[in-house]
Structure formats: C-alpha cells, structure tokens
Design a protein around this motif. Structure first.
Motif, PDB file in Angstrom:
ATOM      1  N   TRP A 188      56.048  54.367  29.018  1.00  0.00           N
ATOM      2  CA  TRP A 188      54.793  55.019  29.437  1.00  0.00           C
ATOM      3  C   TRP A 188      55.032  55.940  30.619  1.00  0.00           C
ATOM      4  CZ3 TRP A 188      51.257  50.035  29.663  1.00  0.00           C
ATOM      5  CH2 TRP A 188      51.193  49.481  28.374  1.00  0.00           C
ATOM      6  N   ALA A 191      56.419  59.061  29.230  1.00  0.00           N
ATOM      7  CA  ALA A 191      55.374  59.750  28.466  1.00  0.00           C
ATOM      8  C   ALA A 191      54.362  60.400  29.412  1.00  0.00           C
ATOM      9  CB  ALA A 191      54.678  58.764  27.533  1.00  0.00           C
ATOM     10  N   GLY A 194      55.978  63.352  30.927  1.00  0.00           N
ATOM     11  CA  GLY A 194      56.362  64.342  29.914  1.00  0.00           C
ATOM     12  C   GLY A 194      55.184  65.135  29.393  1.00  0.00           C
ATOM     13  N   ASN A 195      54.032  64.503  29.264  1.00  0.00           N
ATOM     14  CA  ASN A 195      52.811  65.184  28.811  1.00  0.00           C
ATOM     15  C   ASN A 195      51.635  64.248  29.085  1.00  0.00           C
ATOM     16  OD1 ASN A 195      50.713  66.492  27.533  1.00  0.00           O
ATOM     17  ND2 ASN A 195      51.843  66.907  25.646  1.00  0.00           N
ATOM     18  N   GLN A 197      48.413  64.579  29.274  1.00  0.00           N
ATOM     19  CA  GLN A 197      47.269  64.644  28.353  1.00  0.00           C
ATOM     20  C   GLN A 197      47.562  63.845  27.077  1.00  0.00           C
ATOM     21  OE1 GLN A 197      44.306  67.051  28.479  1.00  0.00           O
ATOM     22  NE2 GLN A 197      43.698  65.522  26.992  1.00  0.00           N
ATOM     23  N   ALA A 198      48.746  64.068  26.506  1.00  0.00           N
ATOM     24  CA  ALA A 198      49.104  63.372  25.273  1.00  0.00           C
ATOM     25  C   ALA A 198      49.184  61.874  25.520  1.00  0.00           C
ATOM     26  CB  ALA A 198      50.428  63.895  24.728  1.00  0.00           C
ATOM     27  N   ALA A 199      49.798  61.478  26.638  1.00  0.00           N
ATOM     28  CA  ALA A 199      49.927  60.051  26.944  1.00  0.00           C
ATOM     29  C   ALA A 199      48.543  59.411  27.040  1.00  0.00           C
ATOM     30  CB  ALA A 199      50.698  59.862  28.247  1.00  0.00           C
ATOM     31  N   ARG A 200      47.610  60.116  27.706  1.00  0.00           N
ATOM     32  CA  ARG A 200      46.266  59.567  27.873  1.00  0.00           C
ATOM     33  C   ARG A 200      45.568  59.470  26.513  1.00  0.00           C
ATOM     34  NH1 ARG A 200      43.598  63.467  30.906  1.00  0.00           N
ATOM     35  NH2 ARG A 200      45.020  63.075  32.619  1.00  0.00           N
ATOM     36  N   ASP A 201      45.675  60.520  25.726  1.00  0.00           N
ATOM     37  CA  ASP A 201      45.006  60.509  24.427  1.00  0.00           C
ATOM     38  C   ASP A 201      45.609  59.470  23.481  1.00  0.00           C
ATOM     39  OD1 ASP A 201      43.285  62.443  25.263  1.00  0.00           O
ATOM     40  OD2 ASP A 201      44.320  64.108  24.299  1.00  0.00           O
ATOM     41  N   MET A 202      46.858  59.081  23.718  1.00  0.00           N
ATOM     42  CA  MET A 202      47.459  58.052  22.879  1.00  0.00           C
ATOM     43  C   MET A 202      47.217  56.649  23.443  1.00  0.00           C
ATOM     44  SD  MET A 202      48.292  59.838  20.465  1.00  0.00           S
ATOM     45  CE  MET A 202      48.789  58.438  19.483  1.00  0.00           C
ATOM     46  N   GLY A 203      46.327  56.557  24.424  1.00  0.00           N
ATOM     47  CA  GLY A 203      45.876  55.244  24.875  1.00  0.00           C
ATOM     48  C   GLY A 203      46.594  54.681  26.082  1.00  0.00           C
ATOM     49  N   ILE A 204      47.439  55.488  26.737  1.00  0.00           N
ATOM     50  CA  ILE A 204      48.108  55.010  27.945  1.00  0.00           C
ATOM     51  C   ILE A 204      47.214  55.271  29.148  1.00  0.00           C
ATOM     52  CG2 ILE A 204      50.095  55.360  29.479  1.00  0.00           C
ATOM     53  CD1 ILE A 204      51.721  56.125  26.982  1.00  0.00           C
TER      54      ILE A 204
ATOM     55  N   PRO B  90      40.386  56.012  24.624  1.00  0.00           N
ATOM     56  CA  PRO B  90      41.147  56.245  23.398  1.00  0.00           C
ATOM     57  C   PRO B  90      41.604  54.947  22.714  1.00  0.00           C
ATOM     58  CG  PRO B  90      41.844  57.804  25.070  1.00  0.00           C
ATOM     59  CD  PRO B  90      40.871  56.874  25.733  1.00  0.00           C
ATOM     60  N   ARG B  91      41.991  53.953  23.510  1.00  0.00           N
ATOM     61  CA  ARG B  91      42.460  52.715  22.888  1.00  0.00           C
ATOM     62  C   ARG B  91      41.365  52.008  22.099  1.00  0.00           C
ATOM     63  NH1 ARG B  91      46.834  50.005  22.967  1.00  0.00           N
ATOM     64  NH2 ARG B  91      46.040  47.902  22.973  1.00  0.00           N
ATOM     65  N   MET B  94      41.254  53.628  18.755  1.00  0.00           N
ATOM     66  CA  MET B  94      42.411  53.225  17.959  1.00  0.00           C
ATOM     67  C   MET B  94      42.239  51.812  17.428  1.00  0.00           C
ATOM     68  SD  MET B  94      45.417  54.672  20.364  1.00  0.00           S
ATOM     69  CE  MET B  94      45.767  56.414  20.503  1.00  0.00           C
ATOM     70  N   TYR B 102      45.040  65.738  17.416  1.00  0.00           N
ATOM     71  CA  TYR B 102      44.313  66.644  18.288  1.00  0.00           C
ATOM     72  C   TYR B 102      44.665  68.104  18.013  1.00  0.00           C
ATOM     73  CZ  TYR B 102      42.810  62.544  20.802  1.00  0.00           C
ATOM     74  OH  TYR B 102      42.245  61.349  21.128  1.00  0.00           O
ATOM     75  N   TYR B 104      45.628  70.264  20.124  1.00  0.00           N
ATOM     76  CA  TYR B 104      46.942  70.564  20.690  1.00  0.00           C
ATOM     77  C   TYR B 104      47.898  69.506  20.150  1.00  0.00           C
ATOM     78  CZ  TYR B 104      46.767  66.526  23.761  1.00  0.00           C
ATOM     79  OH  TYR B 104      46.752  65.247  24.236  1.00  0.00           O
ATOM     80  N   ALA B 106      49.738  66.459  20.509  1.00  0.00           N
ATOM     81  CA  ALA B 106      49.772  65.329  21.434  1.00  0.00           C
ATOM     82  C   ALA B 106      51.109  64.605  21.327  1.00  0.00           C
ATOM     83  CB  ALA B 106      48.612  64.380  21.165  1.00  0.00           C
ATOM     84  N   ILE B 108      55.199  64.131  23.290  1.00  0.00           N
ATOM     85  CA  ILE B 108      56.013  64.318  24.485  1.00  0.00           C
ATOM     86  C   ILE B 108      57.285  65.017  24.026  1.00  0.00           C
ATOM     87  CG2 ILE B 108      56.911  63.174  26.547  1.00  0.00           C
ATOM     88  CD1 ILE B 108      54.016  62.311  25.838  1.00  0.00           C
ATOM     89  N   MET B 111      60.741  63.417  24.351  1.00  0.00           N
ATOM     90  CA  MET B 111      60.983  62.112  23.746  1.00  0.00           C
ATOM     91  C   MET B 111      61.268  62.247  22.260  1.00  0.00           C
ATOM     92  SD  MET B 111      58.166  59.868  25.833  1.00  0.00           S
ATOM     93  CE  MET B 111      58.738  58.204  25.599  1.00  0.00           C
ATOM     94  N   ILE B 119      54.134  55.927  20.928  1.00  0.00           N
ATOM     95  CA  ILE B 119      53.625  56.082  22.302  1.00  0.00           C
ATOM     96  C   ILE B 119      52.367  55.250  22.530  1.00  0.00           C
ATOM     97  CG2 ILE B 119      52.440  57.661  23.895  1.00  0.00           C
ATOM     98  CD1 ILE B 119      54.151  59.847  22.836  1.00  0.00           C
ATOM     99  N   ARG B 129      51.549  43.357  26.305  1.00  0.00           N
ATOM    100  CA  ARG B 129      51.524  44.812  26.462  1.00  0.00           C
ATOM    101  C   ARG B 129      51.604  45.174  27.942  1.00  0.00           C
ATOM    102  NH1 ARG B 129      47.708  49.110  26.737  1.00  0.00           N
ATOM    103  NH2 ARG B 129      48.538  50.910  25.609  1.00  0.00           N
TER     104      ARG B 129
END
Ligand SMILES: Nc1ncnc2c1ncn2[C@@H]1O[C@H](COP(=O)(O)OP(=O)(O)O)[C@@H](O)[C@H]1O
Ligand SMILES: [Mg+2]
Lengths: 323, 260
Positions: A188, A191, A194-195, A197-204, B90-91, B94, B102, B104, B106, B108, B111, B119, B129
């Motif tokens: 995390w 992530a 690294g990005n 916005q993407a990390a947040r949108d993927m639930g981190i 977001p979780r 999911m 999205y 854009y 989404a 990394i 990675m 991710i 977790r």
C-alpha cells in the motif's frame, strides 16, 4: 540471465551500488589505508544515526511525501530524554517519552499535510524551525548534562571498533525492508506514492498509510538522535542541524524518487555509506575538507542521472525482447 | 445484436416484476454550488448492459462515483438487491460487489500487472488485512488466470504496468474487476484516449462479459460505442436523467440531438 540482469537494473538502488563499487576501487587507489577492516569499522561507527534518518526519509518518500524536520527531531527526542533523566525518571521511560515526542511531531506533520492540505515540503519546513526552537526552549537555553554513570553499553557499547548500535540499525533495516516488500501494508505504501488517486479508489486508506509513514520517519529520527546522545554522552540543542539534507541526499542517492512510489531500504543504507566513505577519504587523503559538500552534491546529481539512464536502458531491453 | 435469448427472457421477466439489481432513488449531489446530480432515478436489472450517455459535464462520472464510494450522495437512496445500502467509501462498494473501471487508468505504473490486480485486496498467507504476509504465488497464478479469462496476452504478470499500452491497461482493469466477481461492473469512458483498434478490443471485452451474464453500466459520450452493445440506454444532461430507452426504439442521430 537477461531477465535477471533486467531485474537488477530496475532495482532503485542499482546506481548507488555501481557507485559504491567504483568508489571502493578508486578510494583504495588513493589511500592504502582505505581498504582495511579497521578503517571500515571506523566508517561504520556513526553510520546507524545517518542511516536510520535516511531509511525513515526513504519510507516517507516512497509514500509520496517529504520530511525536512528530521534533523530537528534528531535533537528534540534526546533533549526530552535527558531532561527527564535529570528528574530521575527511569531510562526506559525517558527514552519512550523522547520517542513519543518524535511521534507527535510525525502526527503534526501528517495533520498539516493531509488534513490542512499543505505540501509536505512546506509543512515540514515549518516543523524544522518550530521543533528546533522547541528543543532549545525546553533545554532552558542551557543544555542539561548527560548522566555520566548511566549504562549505555546496551545501545552503543564498543565491539572492537564497532558500536552495538550497528545491530539496532541492521535489525530495524531488515524489519522495514521485509515489511515493505513482503506485506500488504508495504504494498500500500508503494501504491500510495505511485498513484495516490488510484490507491484510494482501489480501497486503500491513503491518509492512514501516509500518516503511518510520517510517524515512522519521525520516530526513527528521534531514535537516531538518542543513539548519538548515548554515543557522545552529551546533548546540545543544535545537534543534527543539516542532517535532514544529508538524509535526503542518502535517500535520493539510494534511488528514492521525489515523485514517490520508488525507493528501498538497501538504497538508503548504501546512500548513507557512500556519504560516509567520502567523508572518510577526505580525512585519509588529507584533502581540504571543504570539498566534502561538493562531492556529496556531485554524487546526488550523478546517481540520479545514472539511475535514469539505467532505467531507460532496461526499458529498451524489453522492447528488444518483443521483436 | 445484443444479448443471447435466455438472458433476454430472464430480463423481461425481471422487468415485469420490477425486480432491480440496483435501484437509485432521487439522488442529489452538490459540489459546492454546482448541482451535479438533480433528483436522478437510475435502475439496473441483473444481466443487463446499460449504456449511460451524455455530454461532458452531464453528471455521468458523478453518478458513478456515488455508486463506487468515491463521493457520497447528498440526498437520495441506493438499493442493491432490494436492500438499502450505504456506500461511503470505495471498499464499501467493492464489498457489495460493485467494481468500477475509472475514466482515468487507476493503476500504479511502477508496479507489476499482478500487484495492480490485487492493489488494496492483496492475497495473504497469514495475518489480518494491513498486517498480512503476501501470498505471491497465489496472486501470480490467479492473476494469470484472470488475464487469460478476458483474452489478454501480456507475456508475464510481472511486467510493470508502465510498459503496457492504454488498451492493455484497460484490459488489466477489466481482468481485475472480473477477478473479484462483481455483481455490477461499471466502466466510465473506458475507450477514452484509445486507438480504434484498442477501442474495439475493449468493446469486445464488454460484449463477452454481457454474454456471460455480467451486469454492466457502460459510460461514454460516443453513441457509436454505446448503441450496439447496450440493452438499454439512459441519457443525462445537466445533472438530470432525460431519457431511458431501448436502443431499438431510437437511432444514433436522434440520441445525439437529445443530449447535445
Ligand atoms: N470534484 C469536483 N468538484 C467540483 N465540481 C465537480 C467535481 N467533479 C465534477 N464536477 C462538476 O460536476 C459536473 C458533472 O461532472 P461529471 O460528473 O464529471 O460529468 P461527466 O462525467 O458527465 O462528464 C460538471 O459541471 C463538473 O464540472
Ligand atoms: Mg466523466
């Protein structure tokens, strides 16, 4: 074979490693006292302090943030500790309080950056001044004496020319390196940097991830300061001044990217080692000490340029494979 | 053109009973003074591909962000399988089975493909977790399987995503969404910035998914992409839903006039 090479080339610390090899070769030619066990042990003596700072800064840089206040925290933690020791507080509690002070600075940095929305560069620049000032103010302007008769061997005891603190560094380095590479939280951190916005949108929970990294960076800086106070058995409010730049230099030389998402513990340690080697050869070869900063500066520029070049080459290797 | 026989039958059965998989009632969303969603009712039946169209700024992404937990609606309710749900992050989306691709990418870039697929939802050998030990082997094998399932050819799951083309990245995003077996797959303008060839590839993916009975919400401002793959088309303008029609009941020109 090719993929092994490519794998190595995409590691963040590769250029630092190349420079380390080069430097050892060149420096042994400059001075025949350089490549000796004794000399290496002397170089390693102050390593834990600067390497711990560099590791903390690296972890935070991987998460995409920045901390300029580590040099000041480096003074604040041992100052809090020594003031409490002077009040006959037990050592363990005094150290805990020193680290707690560092943790609070980390939380404040995180709050200013993540809640108020200041760039971390600005927030921690402010903290650099405020925390340094605090360290001086709580000392009453007159640094208290380090208790002379206290047992310091468990942290900085001599083992030949080495200090016990090197094992604390190794332990912490291994734990953090494994944490970064083998656990979900480590993933995390990369992530998030690294990005985000993407990390947040993927639930981190990127705020939580960054806050954790701010705190780790700060607490490691406080612990490093406590090691130095133990080693020199003294405390001055100005200690660690300018260390933030050395730590960031070590992190960057070690391959940590300013933009986040890239960096490694090994890189931070090699970066710190390179800076220590330069300092060492200047003494051994009786070079004018004013060249030290020039050499460090040159190394920052060269290592980042080299890293960029190596990465590009590695990417081209991939294209070659495809054809 | 659209879906296969059996799916269509079950859909019409669902339609008669009013049995919606997803039901949004009276959604409002303000960004400061911008009223981005105005009393929007939006429903999706199981197995259906809903095309969501509208000009730039119509509120499509905002609706999708409310459904995927990026923003919370200021007013209105969301029901999933008849149950009222709160999607506040977001979780939460999911965990309810709503996967979003999205507008854009989404991902990394630094990675690997496999890390990107997992991710935030990494497979763990041990530990809860956040304190978990990564199960790299299982992630690698499951990543390979999911990539193959959407018909992507990416050599190795260990390649960094930055080496992939835009179309391949969208493919990985679709593989990721499918891996977690979503009830509803939302694709927000997945064909933006893609070449014609890559766009067709993504449209093929969606067609394959709809044949497998996956429920999709497909967003685009390009009606030529939406029209052929949708079972139903919902049009938005200035934050409001302005049409909810069967693609056979309209043509692209009429739709275009309506939304612009
Ligand atoms: N984060 C935001 N903050 C403020 N205004 C926003 C934000 N996101 C979208 N908007 C505004 O809300 C309206 C709807 O935007 P959006 O949902 O992105 O439209 P679409 O996806 O249909 O192009 C636009 O007027 C847009 O400028
Ligand atoms: Mg949009």
């Amino acid at each position: 074979m090719r993929s092994v090479l490519k794998n190595l080339m995409t590691r963040p610390e590769v250029s630092a490693l190349a420079m380390l090899v080069l430097m050892v070769v060149v420096f042994s030619l400059i001075s025949d006292r350089f490549l000796t066990l004794n000399n290496f042990m002397i170089v390693l003596q102050p390593m834990p302090e600067i390497a711990l700072l560099a590791i903390g800064v690296t972890v935070l840089m991987i998460a995409g943030e920045f901390d300029l206040s580590v040099g000041s925290v480096f003074a604040l933690s041992p100052m809090v500790m020594v003031l409490l020791l002077a009040q006959d507080v037990p050592v363990s509690l005094a150290i805990a309080a020193g680290l707690l002070a560092a943790l609070l600075v980390g939380l404040a940095n995180a709050g200013m950056t993540l809640k108020i929305g200041l760039p971390s560069f600005i927030a921690t620049l402010g903290a650099l001044f405020m925390v340094r000032s605090l360290a001086i103010v709580i000392s009453g302007g007159f640094p208290p004496a380090f208790p002379r008769d206290m047992d310091t061997s468990w942290l900085v005891g001599r083992i030949d020319l080495l200090r016990a603190s090197i094992f604390y560094l190794l332990g912490i380095a291994v734990i953090i390196a494994v944490w970064l590479r083998k656990t979900d939280f480590g993933s995390w951190i990369f992530a998030t940097g690294g990005n985000t916005q993407a990390a947040r949108d993927m639930g981190i929970n990127t705020t939580m991830v960054k806050t954790t990294c701010f705190c780790i960076c700060s607490v490691l800086a406080g612990f490093a300061g406590i090691i130095l106070a133990f080693r020199i058995k003294a405390i001055v409010p100005s200690m660690g001044t300018g260390f933030e730049l050395q730590a960031i230099a070590a992190a960057v030389i070690g391959g940590a990217a300013l933009a986040g998402g890239i960096g490694s513990v090994a890189g931070a340690i090699i970066g710190a080692l390179l800076i220590a080697f330069i300092e060492n050869i200047i003494i051994l070869a009786r070079i004018d000490a004013n060249w030290f900063k020039f050499a460090v500066g040159a190394m920052i520029v060269i290592s980042v340029a080299l890293n960029t070049w190596i990465r590009r080459t590695a990417e081209r290797m991939r294209l070659g494979d495809d054809q | 053109m659209s879906t296969t026989g059996p799916t269509e039958q079950s859909q019409s059965a669902n339609a008669q009973s009013g049995d919606y998989l997803l039901r949004c009632v009276g959604l409002h969303k303000w960004y400061g003074s911008v009223h981005a969603l105005r009393n929007v009712d939006f429903n999706v039946r199981a197995g259906e591909v809903v095309g969501l169209v509208g000009d730039n700024g119509a509120g499509k992404s905002t609706l999708i962000k409310v459904l995927s937990g990026v923003h919370k609606q200021d007013k209105g309710d969301i029901f999933l399988e008849g149950r009222k749900v709160v999607i506040d992050r977001p979780r939460a989306a999911m965990q309810l089975g709503i996967e979003t691709i999205y507008q854009y990418t989404a991902m990394i870039p630094e990675m690997s493909i496999l890390r990107n697929i997992f991710i935030g939802r990494e497979l763990r050998k041990a530990g809860p977790r956040g304190f978990g030990w990564l199960d790299r082997k299982r992630m690698a094998s499951e990543a390979v399987a999911s990539i193959a399932e959407v018909g992507l050819d990416l050599e190795s799951p260990h390649r960094p995503v930055k080496e992939l083309s835009g179309g391949q990245r969208q493919g990985v995003a679709i593989a990721r969404a499918m891996h977690f077996q979503s009830k509803i797959l939302i694709l927000d303008e997945p064909t933006n910035h893609l070449s014609v060839k890559e766009t067709n590839k993504v449209l093929d993916h969606v067609r394959t998914l709809s044949e497998q009975g996956v429920t999709c919400i497909f967003i685009s401002h390009n009606l030529h992409h939406i029209h052929p793959i949708s079972d139903r088309i919902v049009a938005m303008a200035r934050g409001e839903k302005i049409a909810d029609i069967h693609p056979d009941d309209t043509n692209i020109d009429d739709l275009n006039k309506m939304i612009s």
